[in-house]
Design a protein around this motif. Structure first.
Motif, PDB file in Angstrom:
ATOM      1  N   ASP A  94      74.104  82.936  -2.712  1.00 41.03           N
ATOM      2  CA  ASP A  94      74.594  84.275  -3.056  1.00 41.03           C
ATOM      3  C   ASP A  94      75.924  84.166  -3.812  1.00 41.03           C
ATOM      4  O   ASP A  94      76.124  84.806  -4.840  1.00 41.03           O
ATOM      5  CB  ASP A  94      74.773  85.097  -1.772  1.00 41.03           C
ATOM      6  N   ALA A  95      76.816  83.327  -3.294  1.00 38.36           N
ATOM      7  CA  ALA A  95      78.108  83.121  -3.957  1.00 38.36           C
ATOM      8  C   ALA A  95      77.889  82.547  -5.356  1.00 38.36           C
ATOM      9  O   ALA A  95      78.520  82.982  -6.321  1.00 38.36           O
ATOM     10  CB  ALA A  95      78.990  82.198  -3.129  1.00 38.36           C
ATOM     11  N   ALA A  96      76.980  81.589  -5.457  1.00 34.19           N
ATOM     12  CA  ALA A  96      76.727  80.963  -6.763  1.00 34.19           C
ATOM     13  C   ALA A  96      76.237  81.990  -7.780  1.00 34.19           C
ATOM     14  O   ALA A  96      76.704  82.028  -8.918  1.00 34.19           O
ATOM     15  CB  ALA A  96      75.703  79.834  -6.608  1.00 34.19           C
ATOM     16  N   ARG A  97      75.324  82.861  -7.323  1.00 27.17           N
ATOM     17  CA  ARG A  97      74.842  83.914  -8.225  1.00 27.17           C
ATOM     18  C   ARG A  97      75.974  84.869  -8.591  1.00 27.17           C
ATOM     19  O   ARG A  97      76.136  85.256  -9.739  1.00 27.17           O
ATOM     20  CB  ARG A  97      73.704  84.696  -7.557  1.00 27.17           C
ATOM     21  N   GLY A  98      76.742  85.247  -7.558  1.00 27.45           N
ATOM     22  CA  GLY A  98      77.830  86.200  -7.772  1.00 27.45           C
ATOM     23  C   GLY A  98      78.902  85.677  -8.713  1.00 27.45           C
ATOM     24  O   GLY A  98      79.583  86.445  -9.389  1.00 27.45           O
ATOM     25  N   LEU A  99      79.065  84.356  -8.752  1.00 24.74           N
ATOM     26  CA  LEU A  99      80.065  83.770  -9.644  1.00 24.74           C
ATOM     27  C   LEU A  99      79.547  83.673 -11.075  1.00 24.74           C
ATOM     28  O   LEU A  99      80.282  83.289 -11.983  1.00 24.74           O
ATOM     29  CB  LEU A  99      80.456  82.378  -9.157  1.00 24.74           C
ATOM     30  N   GLY A 100      78.269  83.982 -11.268  1.00 25.35           N
ATOM     31  CA  GLY A 100      77.729  83.978 -12.619  1.00 25.35           C
ATOM     32  C   GLY A 100      77.056  82.676 -13.005  1.00 25.35           C
ATOM     33  O   GLY A 100      77.086  82.267 -14.166  1.00 25.35           O
ATOM     34  N   MET A 101      76.424  81.992 -12.038  1.00 24.87           N
ATOM     35  CA  MET A 101      75.657  80.796 -12.384  1.00 24.87           C
ATOM     36  C   MET A 101      74.236  81.201 -12.745  1.00 24.87           C
ATOM     37  O   MET A 101      73.651  82.084 -12.124  1.00 24.87           O
ATOM     38  CB  MET A 101      75.596  79.838 -11.189  1.00 24.87           C
ATOM     39  N   LEU A 102      73.669  80.526 -13.754  1.00 25.57           N
ATOM     40  CA  LEU A 102      72.280  80.740 -14.120  1.00 25.57           C
ATOM     41  C   LEU A 102      71.400  80.045 -13.082  1.00 25.57           C
ATOM     42  O   LEU A 102      71.840  79.102 -12.438  1.00 25.57           O
ATOM     43  CB  LEU A 102      72.008  80.145 -15.506  1.00 25.57           C
ATOM     44  N   GLN A 140      71.471  76.418 -13.325  1.00 27.49           N
ATOM     45  CA  GLN A 140      72.759  75.841 -12.901  1.00 27.49           C
ATOM     46  C   GLN A 140      72.841  75.792 -11.381  1.00 27.49           C
ATOM     47  O   GLN A 140      73.383  74.845 -10.807  1.00 27.49           O
ATOM     48  CB  GLN A 140      73.917  76.654 -13.464  1.00 27.49           C
ATOM     49  N   ARG A 168      73.387  72.168 -10.017  1.00 29.37           N
ATOM     50  CA  ARG A 168      74.760  71.909  -9.567  1.00 29.37           C
ATOM     51  C   ARG A 168      74.948  72.165  -8.081  1.00 29.37           C
ATOM     52  O   ARG A 168      75.872  71.634  -7.474  1.00 29.37           O
ATOM     53  CB  ARG A 168      75.737  72.808 -10.324  1.00 29.37           C
ATOM     54  N   ILE A 169      74.109  73.015  -7.508  1.00 31.07           N
ATOM     55  CA  ILE A 169      74.316  73.387  -6.103  1.00 31.07           C
ATOM     56  C   ILE A 169      73.174  72.876  -5.228  1.00 31.07           C
ATOM     57  O   ILE A 169      73.384  72.065  -4.314  1.00 31.07           O
ATOM     58  CB  ILE A 169      74.437  74.926  -5.950  1.00 31.07           C
TER      59      ILE A 169
END
Lengths: 203, 319
Positions: A103-111, A114, A118-119
């Motif tokens: 959720d954080a990764a999406r919220g930070l603007g990762m595709l 990505q 990356r995660i």
């Protein structure tokens, strides 16, 4: 030491390595798919588990009419055996990543890609590697059966030893397979530890 | 480094209905947030406040209505680009456990292809801002940090690329009260200094009163009151707001404490005088009439302290 010992070791490891490589190519995407699509999970994991439920000897017999004798059939049977632990561990590894993290990764603007590379991939890697370790040991032990369909490997010493009542030859085969399995277990464990410390010390 | 001023946010009759649900999670909510304003979305769990927050960075797409960020309809913007302009902090923090503190903070600047030197400088600047010594914390991993420290890193990560808007979803709910108060003070100070617009979700009335310039109170997806904390306390617009304040005992605590309990050292400035034993609840009336400061007198009519509305809220919230 019987003649051609190292050649047999090479064939044995070749069979196991090829099977493991094929299994990885199939099992990691399959595990990823079942982790992402809850609806597809029972089907995917059910299919994958076929490799675990059907005895390898039966698989060999079933594949024999299709691909005939030789290494190809043996590798296919062994790959089938190696798929379940890798696919199941991939599925679990991805599903165990906390929702908050993606959720954080999406919220930070990762595709999506990505997030995957990356995660999710680095977080899942140790568990997938642990599944591969299990698969490797199983495949090395089971590659002994390849000899029944002319696939070669260390199993030849065992079958010949049994038929000729040659305990010495039998023991060479059995010991070599056991040592290879243990060595592979240790190698993968070391790799896991190395990956862990590398991840922890990377600045 | 100069941050751009905060962007305005406008909700225009925003509705969200999750698939499979009979009711709207968010029901025709409309209000404006001014650039640089600190707005708290308050309500019990399930009232739709987090859902509403997530429409701003399009983690949730409204079924009806529009969300405008900086006067642009977010439906017309690329969601990924939009998110990189908006900081996002969640209760569970969501730090990436395989990355160091520095790498976590650098995520958005890296996505935006800042050069290495600029990213490194920014990491140190941000860690200072959230009061973590860069020399000690840069290369640590999240699991080596306390809950409060993790959330500081979460805040630094959200602020990394100088966002115009900061979305915070119950960010301090999982840390203990003392750390929470410290973090509240710090985020208020950071937001004020940077001029960032903040939308902050909480179910904690005290937290809302302490932080908000305005509070949006939500009940079952509907906006029931949108007002300054003082107005919420003195003029609850609906029975639901009263009961929300009741459950948190705010009004009773205001009645129990008196001017002496909340006052700070005497300050200059015009304002009415009150006696030290007057209850905080009565003093709210002075603020309602427009006073910025109230001066506190002892029995001999000597000025012994002064009070702002913030001091009143702080005294009540810290009890």
């Amino acid at each position: 030491m019987p003649p051609d010992f190292w050649a047999h070791v090479r064939v044995h490891l070749g069979l196991a390595g090829a099977a493991l490589a094929i299994a990885l190519v199939v099992a990691v995407p399959a595990g990823l798919f079942s982790a992402k699509r809850a609806a597809a999970r029972p089907l995917v994991l059910g299919l994958v588990n076929v490799g675990r439920v059907v005895p390898s000897l039966a698989v060999l017999t079933l594949l024999l009419p299709v691909w005939g004798v030789g290494a190809k059939t043996a590798i296919a049977a062994l790959a089938l055996l190696a798929i379940p632990p890798i696919a199941i561990n991939t599925d679990v590894a991805i599903r165990n990543i906390p929702m908050a993290v993606t959720d954080a990764a999406r919220g930070l603007g990762m595709l999506p890609r990505q997030i995957l590379w990356r995660i999710e991939a680095p977080l899942a890697f140790p568990i997938v590697l642990a599944g591969t370790r299990t698969a490797a040991v199983e495949v090395i032990a089971s590659a002994t059966l390849a000899t029944f369909i002319g696939g070669g490997g260390l199993g030849e010493y065992i079958t010949t030893g049994l038929q000729a009542n040659d305990t010495h030859l039998l023991l060479v085969g059995v010991t070599a397979v056991a040592l290879l399995a243990i060595a592979s277990e240790l190698a993968f464990t070391a790799l896991l530890q190395f990956a862990g410390t590398k991840q922890r010390s990377r600045a | 480094m100069n941050s751009p001023a905060g962007a305005p946010v406008r909700f225009e009759r925003v509705s969200v209905r999750y698939s499979g649900s009979q009711t709207e999670a968010v029901d025709a909510v409309a209000f404006d947030v001014r650039p640089g304003e600190f707005v708290v979305l308050l309500g019990p769990s399930g009232c739709g406040k987090s859902t509403l927050l997530r429409t701003v960075n399009r983690l949730v797409v409204p079924n009806a209505g529009r969300v405008l960020v900086g006067d642009k309809d977010t439906a017309t913007l690329d969601a990924v680009q939009l998110r990189r302009r908006i900081g996002y902090v969640i209760q569970a923090v969501g730090l990436f456990s395989h990355m160091t503190v520095a790498q976590n903070v650098a995520v958005v600047p890296s996505l935006l292809h800042w050069d290495r030197a600029r990213i490194d400088a920014r990491i140190d600047e941000l860690l200072h801002m959230v009061r973590l010594d860069p020399a000690r914390y840069r290369d640590r991993f999240p699991k080596e940090l306390s809950g409060g420290e993790q959330q500081r890193v979460g805040v630094a990560r959200a602020l990394a690329a100088e966002p115009e808007i900061l979305l915070m979803d119950e960010p301090f709910a999982a840390v203990d009260a003392i750390v929470r108060h410290a973090l509240q003070d710090e985020i208020a100070e950071i937001a004020r200094r940077l001029g960032t617009t903040v939308l902050f979700v909480t179910h904690d009335v005290d937290e809302a009163l302490r932080l908000a310039a305005r509070i949006a109170i939500l009940e079952r997806g509907r906006l029931v009151q949108y007002d300054a904390p003082l107005r919420i306390l003195t003029a609850p617009a609906a029975p639901f707001v009263e009961s929300l304040l009741d459950t948190h005992d705010v009004v009773r605590r205001l009645s129990l404490k008196c001017a002496r309990d909340a006052m700070q050292p005497p300050r200059d400035g015009a304002g009415p005088d009150v006696r030290e034993d007057v209850s905080l609840r009565e003093i709210l009336n002075d603020f309602l009439r427009g006073a910025a400061t109230v001066h506190v007198l002892d029995g001999n009519a000597r000025r012994i302290g002064s009070l702002s509305f913030g001091d009143v809220v702080a005294a009540v919230a810290s009890s």
